[in-house]
Design a protein around this motif. Sequence first.
Motif, PDB file in Angstrom:
ATOM      1  N   PRO A  26       0.792  -1.230   0.000  1.00  0.00           N
ATOM      2  CA  PRO A  26       0.000   0.000   0.000  1.00  0.00           C
ATOM      3  C   PRO A  26       0.822   1.275   0.000  1.00  0.00           C
ATOM      4  CG  PRO A  26      -0.008  -0.992   2.182  1.00  0.00           C
ATOM      5  CD  PRO A  26       0.645  -1.989   1.259  1.00  0.00           C
ATOM      6  N   HIS A  27       2.066   1.204   0.431  1.00  0.00           N
ATOM      7  CA  HIS A  27       2.918   2.398   0.400  1.00  0.00           C
ATOM      8  C   HIS A  27       3.490   2.638  -0.989  1.00  0.00           C
ATOM      9  CE1 HIS A  27       5.712  -0.881   0.615  1.00  0.00           C
ATOM     10  NE2 HIS A  27       6.760  -0.089   0.563  1.00  0.00           N
ATOM     11  N   MET A  28       3.604   1.581  -1.779  1.00  0.00           N
ATOM     12  CA  MET A  28       4.235   1.661  -3.087  1.00  0.00           C
ATOM     13  C   MET A  28       3.271   2.054  -4.195  1.00  0.00           C
ATOM     14  SD  MET A  28       7.518   0.867  -3.412  1.00  0.00           S
ATOM     15  CE  MET A  28       8.842   0.262  -2.372  1.00  0.00           C
ATOM     16  N   THR A  29       2.022   1.616  -4.069  1.00  0.00           N
ATOM     17  CA  THR A  29       1.090   1.843  -5.164  1.00  0.00           C
ATOM     18  C   THR A  29      -0.332   1.793  -4.636  1.00  0.00           C
ATOM     19  OG1 THR A  29       0.626   1.248  -7.460  1.00  0.00           O
ATOM     20  CG2 THR A  29       0.812  -0.567  -5.882  1.00  0.00           C
ATOM     21  N   GLY A  30      -1.277   2.178  -5.488  1.00  0.00           N
ATOM     22  CA  GLY A  30      -2.667   2.162  -5.072  1.00  0.00           C
ATOM     23  C   GLY A  30      -3.571   2.639  -6.189  1.00  0.00           C
ATOM     24  N   ILE A  31      -4.871   2.490  -5.985  1.00  0.00           N
ATOM     25  CA  ILE A  31      -5.823   2.916  -7.009  1.00  0.00           C
ATOM     26  C   ILE A  31      -5.997   4.430  -7.009  1.00  0.00           C
ATOM     27  CG2 ILE A  31      -6.990   0.695  -6.956  1.00  0.00           C
ATOM     28  CD1 ILE A  31      -9.289   2.016  -5.426  1.00  0.00           C
ATOM     29  N   GLU A  68      32.401  20.627 -12.561  1.00  0.00           N
ATOM     30  CA  GLU A  68      31.296  21.463 -12.102  1.00  0.00           C
ATOM     31  C   GLU A  68      29.988  20.732 -12.375  1.00  0.00           C
ATOM     32  OE1 GLU A  68      31.689  24.192 -10.442  1.00  0.00           O
ATOM     33  OE2 GLU A  68      33.873  24.201 -10.665  1.00  0.00           O
ATOM     34  N   ILE A  69      29.351  20.296 -11.317  1.00  0.00           N
ATOM     35  CA  ILE A  69      28.141  19.483 -11.465  1.00  0.00           C
ATOM     36  C   ILE A  69      27.011  20.177 -10.723  1.00  0.00           C
ATOM     37  CG2 ILE A  69      27.083  17.240 -11.035  1.00  0.00           C
ATOM     38  CD1 ILE A  69      30.038  16.174 -10.838  1.00  0.00           C
ATOM     39  N   PRO A  70      25.920  20.515 -11.403  1.00  0.00           N
ATOM     40  CA  PRO A  70      24.801  21.148 -10.704  1.00  0.00           C
ATOM     41  C   PRO A  70      24.073  20.146  -9.812  1.00  0.00           C
ATOM     42  CG  PRO A  70      24.196  20.646 -12.964  1.00  0.00           C
ATOM     43  CD  PRO A  70      25.656  20.324 -12.840  1.00  0.00           C
ATOM     44  N   ASP A  71      23.405  20.662  -8.783  1.00  0.00           N
ATOM     45  CA  ASP A  71      22.533  19.820  -7.973  1.00  0.00           C
ATOM     46  C   ASP A  71      21.333  19.450  -8.826  1.00  0.00           C
ATOM     47  OD1 ASP A  71      21.006  18.526  -6.135  1.00  0.00           O
ATOM     48  OD2 ASP A  71      20.525  20.298  -4.937  1.00  0.00           O
ATOM     49  N   LEU A  72      21.171  18.173  -9.106  1.00  0.00           N
ATOM     50  CA  LEU A  72      20.086  17.726  -9.985  1.00  0.00           C
ATOM     51  C   LEU A  72      18.764  17.561  -9.247  1.00  0.00           C
ATOM     52  CD1 LEU A  72      22.119  15.100 -12.052  1.00  0.00           C
ATOM     53  CD2 LEU A  72      21.464  17.412 -12.743  1.00  0.00           C
ATOM     54  N   GLY A  73      18.786  17.674  -7.923  1.00  0.00           N
ATOM     55  CA  GLY A  73      17.545  17.599  -7.160  1.00  0.00           C
ATOM     56  C   GLY A  73      16.860  16.248  -7.226  1.00  0.00           C
ATOM     57  N   LEU A  74      17.627  15.174  -7.318  1.00  0.00           N
ATOM     58  CA  LEU A  74      17.058  13.844  -7.530  1.00  0.00           C
ATOM     59  C   LEU A  74      16.840  13.121  -6.209  1.00  0.00           C
ATOM     60  CD1 LEU A  74      19.269  12.731 -10.548  1.00  0.00           C
ATOM     61  CD2 LEU A  74      17.098  13.969 -10.573  1.00  0.00           C
ATOM     62  N   THR A  75      15.800  12.298  -6.179  1.00  0.00           N
ATOM     63  CA  THR A  75      15.501  11.459  -5.024  1.00  0.00           C
ATOM     64  C   THR A  75      14.967  10.126  -5.526  1.00  0.00           C
ATOM     65  OG1 THR A  75      13.211  12.238  -4.827  1.00  0.00           O
ATOM     66  CG2 THR A  75      14.893  13.449  -3.588  1.00  0.00           C
ATOM     67  N   THR A  76      14.962   9.150  -4.648  1.00  0.00           N
ATOM     68  CA  THR A  76      14.273   7.891  -4.947  1.00  0.00           C
ATOM     69  C   THR A  76      12.872   7.960  -4.353  1.00  0.00           C
ATOM     70  OG1 THR A  76      15.179   6.873  -2.950  1.00  0.00           O
ATOM     71  CG2 THR A  76      16.390   6.545  -5.002  1.00  0.00           C
ATOM     72  N   SER A  77      11.953   7.175  -4.893  1.00  0.00           N
ATOM     73  CA  SER A  77      10.587   7.115  -4.376  1.00  0.00           C
ATOM     74  C   SER A  77      10.007   5.751  -4.705  1.00  0.00           C
ATOM     75  CB  SER A  77       9.737   8.255  -4.947  1.00  0.00           C
ATOM     76  OG  SER A  77       9.724   8.229  -6.353  1.00  0.00           O
ATOM     77  N   ASP A  78       8.708   5.590  -4.457  1.00  0.00           N
ATOM     78  CA  ASP A  78       8.125   4.254  -4.396  1.00  0.00           C
ATOM     79  C   ASP A  78       7.192   3.958  -5.562  1.00  0.00           C
ATOM     80  OD1 ASP A  78       9.411   3.766  -1.955  1.00  0.00           O
ATOM     81  OD2 ASP A  78       7.865   4.845  -0.882  1.00  0.00           O
ATOM     82  N   THR A  79       7.300   2.743  -6.086  1.00  0.00           N
ATOM     83  CA  THR A  79       6.580   2.333  -7.289  1.00  0.00           C
ATOM     84  C   THR A  79       6.523   0.810  -7.324  1.00  0.00           C
ATOM     85  OG1 THR A  79       7.472   4.244  -8.493  1.00  0.00           O
ATOM     86  CG2 THR A  79       6.619   2.466  -9.831  1.00  0.00           C
ATOM     87  N   VAL A  80       5.578   0.234  -8.078  1.00  0.00           N
ATOM     88  CA  VAL A  80       5.646  -1.187  -8.415  1.00  0.00           C
ATOM     89  C   VAL A  80       5.718  -1.332  -9.928  1.00  0.00           C
ATOM     90  CG1 VAL A  80       4.396  -1.926  -6.359  1.00  0.00           C
ATOM     91  CG2 VAL A  80       3.131  -1.564  -8.487  1.00  0.00           C
ATOM     92  N   TYR A  81       6.465  -2.327 -10.359  1.00  0.00           N
ATOM     93  CA  TYR A  81       6.566  -2.656 -11.777  1.00  0.00           C
ATOM     94  C   TYR A  81       6.348  -4.158 -11.923  1.00  0.00           C
ATOM     95  CZ  TYR A  81       8.268  -3.923 -16.296  1.00  0.00           C
ATOM     96  OH  TYR A  81       8.321  -4.468 -17.562  1.00  0.00           O
ATOM     97  N   LEU A  82       5.697  -4.550 -13.018  1.00  0.00           N
ATOM     98  CA  LEU A  82       5.498  -5.971 -13.304  1.00  0.00           C
ATOM     99  C   LEU A  82       5.537  -6.198 -14.808  1.00  0.00           C
ATOM    100  CD1 LEU A  82       2.283  -6.752 -14.390  1.00  0.00           C
ATOM    101  CD2 LEU A  82       1.870  -5.619 -12.204  1.00  0.00           C
ATOM    102  N   THR A  83       5.870  -7.405 -15.191  1.00  0.00           N
ATOM    103  CA  THR A  83       5.830  -7.781 -16.604  1.00  0.00           C
ATOM    104  C   THR A  83       5.296  -9.196 -16.732  1.00  0.00           C
ATOM    105  OG1 THR A  83       7.123  -7.936 -18.664  1.00  0.00           O
ATOM    106  CG2 THR A  83       8.254  -8.517 -16.625  1.00  0.00           C
ATOM    107  N   VAL A  84       4.571  -9.443 -17.816  1.00  0.00           N
ATOM    108  CA  VAL A  84       3.922 -10.736 -18.067  1.00  0.00           C
ATOM    109  C   VAL A  84       4.074 -11.087 -19.537  1.00  0.00           C
ATOM    110  CG1 VAL A  84       1.785 -12.083 -17.942  1.00  0.00           C
ATOM    111  CG2 VAL A  84       2.177 -10.224 -16.289  1.00  0.00           C
ATOM    112  N   VAL A  85       4.362 -12.357 -19.826  1.00  0.00           N
ATOM    113  CA  VAL A  85       4.330 -12.897 -21.189  1.00  0.00           C
ATOM    114  C   VAL A  85       3.476 -14.162 -21.157  1.00  0.00           C
ATOM    115  CG1 VAL A  85       5.665 -13.783 -23.136  1.00  0.00           C
ATOM    116  CG2 VAL A  85       6.646 -11.993 -21.674  1.00  0.00           C
ATOM    117  N   ASP A  86       2.531 -14.277 -22.102  1.00  0.00           N
ATOM    118  CA  ASP A  86       1.658 -15.446 -22.109  1.00  0.00           C
ATOM    119  C   ASP A  86       2.055 -16.428 -23.219  1.00  0.00           C
ATOM    120  OD1 ASP A  86       0.543 -14.505 -24.532  1.00  0.00           O
ATOM    121  OD2 ASP A  86      -1.169 -13.566 -23.532  1.00  0.00           O
ATOM    122  N   ARG A  87       1.243 -17.465 -23.404  1.00  0.00           N
ATOM    123  CA  ARG A  87       1.577 -18.541 -24.344  1.00  0.00           C
ATOM    124  C   ARG A  87       1.627 -18.051 -25.793  1.00  0.00           C
ATOM    125  NH1 ARG A  87      -2.371 -23.005 -23.260  1.00  0.00           N
ATOM    126  NH2 ARG A  87      -2.483 -22.053 -21.202  1.00  0.00           N
TER     127      ARG A  87
END
Length: 528
Positions: free
Chosen positions: A56-61, A339-358
């Motif tokens: 529930p923390h990663m994804t939802g409707i 000289e590298i700018p602050d890119l303002g990047l963070t990690t966050s929460d998600t779900v990923y899935l993949t399916v292959v059928d017959r």
Amino acid sequence: MRDFDFPGRSAVHGLKGAVATSHPYASTAALDVLRSGGNAVDAAIAAVATLCVVEPHMTGIGGDCFVLYAPNGGGEVIGLNGSGRAPAATDLEALRAQGLETIDKTSPHAVTIPGAIDAWCRLHQRYGSRDFAELLAPAIGYARDGYPVHARVANDWRGLTDKLRRNEAAAALFLPNGAAPREGDLHRQPALADTLERIAKGGRAAFYEGAVAEAMTAALTALGGVHAPEDFAGFESEWVTPISSSYRGYDVHQIPPNNQGVVALAMLNILEGYDLAALAPLSPERTHLEIEAGRLAYDMRNRYLADLEALEVPLDRLLSKDWAAEMRAKIDPERAFPEIPDLGLTTSDTVYLTVVDRDLNTVSFINSLFHGFGSGILSPETGVVFQSRGASFRLDPAHPNRLAPNKRPMHTIMPGLVTRNGRTEIGYGVMGGDYQPFGHARLLPNLIDYGLDPQAGLDCPRVFALGKRVEVEKSLPAETLLGLQQRGHSLTLAEPALGGGQCIRIDRDRGVLTAGSDPRKDGCALGY
């Protein structure tokens, strides 16, 4: 080849179908659908609905999704953009007048209209074969009867306690007895079960109109949101033509902007100019090139990326090999950018899935609330947790990704799909918010340049350049860390480990599907 003297996972092989998700209950739900005769789309919907309950923390409707779909394993790739828009009454200047420079991720202004349910329904209507209610049944059962909280979920949940306490309804549901559930504790979401049952019977209208939409609107407006029932009722996901670029003879497909898939393609275009196969997979040389390519591609993202209608630089330019060559010329193989700018990047929460059928129908599917438990705002009558995707908007009136009515924000979640010679070969994705293009540019060379199987490719240690600082996983060899430091990189330990991912590869010569699931999560790959 896996070294069996060390802990690890073997790749999973299937003949008639394969699934890979971030939770065993979702993988089981998907495999059950395939074994009973359902197709890849049916299985993916069953899996993602289950994930919306048990992670529930990663994804939802209350969140968004994107889908890439290749029918019958052919070269045609279809995209679906299920990302939500800002409410029609959104007013950038009103927020600036309050002295705001950014949108707080726990604010109702961070809540865009949830796009996932509309996208699920449209995908099912066009390509599904099983009754929609049947596909939602496992999720409804877990929400009503309960699900044991798994290890990674419990670990993340515990770290979000303070956020949940900011919303009374969210705290009541997700902090039973005042604390996050422990691993193995049973958790229930009865209001969410009721909402899922309404959707199972009434489709998208049961979510975007009537009692559910009214309750969601009320929860947001009570906190100062400008959402209206019309924003929900009028929402439509969009069928889109994927963008793509070649990488060593493979065609890599992504969702177009507002999605950040172009960033991964730009990184791969830059890296294609190097003979990575001549460098060891975990060498400082290969890792340094990945870091520098990422810094250039993310700087491009931060300057230019927005919803497609708002782009001010031609997309073809950002995807071009010429642009990649210009960027590659800036990289010193022996030294980090001074000289590298602050890119303002963070990690966050998600779900990923993949399916292959017959029939080799291949689904690459990602669904997210953005940050952990999204905005942290819960509609108690519906059990819907709202995403925080609107926090990605800029409040700079001159920026292409500026907040505007009915506009979609720049979006981090990105499914991937690879074809070769007109046939589908790889369904893959790597989660983790801003990290995802790095994950794609790590995984695909692992498979293509180094010949690793999907599981070994996902197991491989990772890095993430947030600007001058580079997060590294503790599993990287000492000689790699030393080599990066000698090149001028400032290293810090990634806590937790970077992202998560799933991958299925179609081996047509042997008639086998090979799947892997990221050990950084609770999930698994299954085949039959």
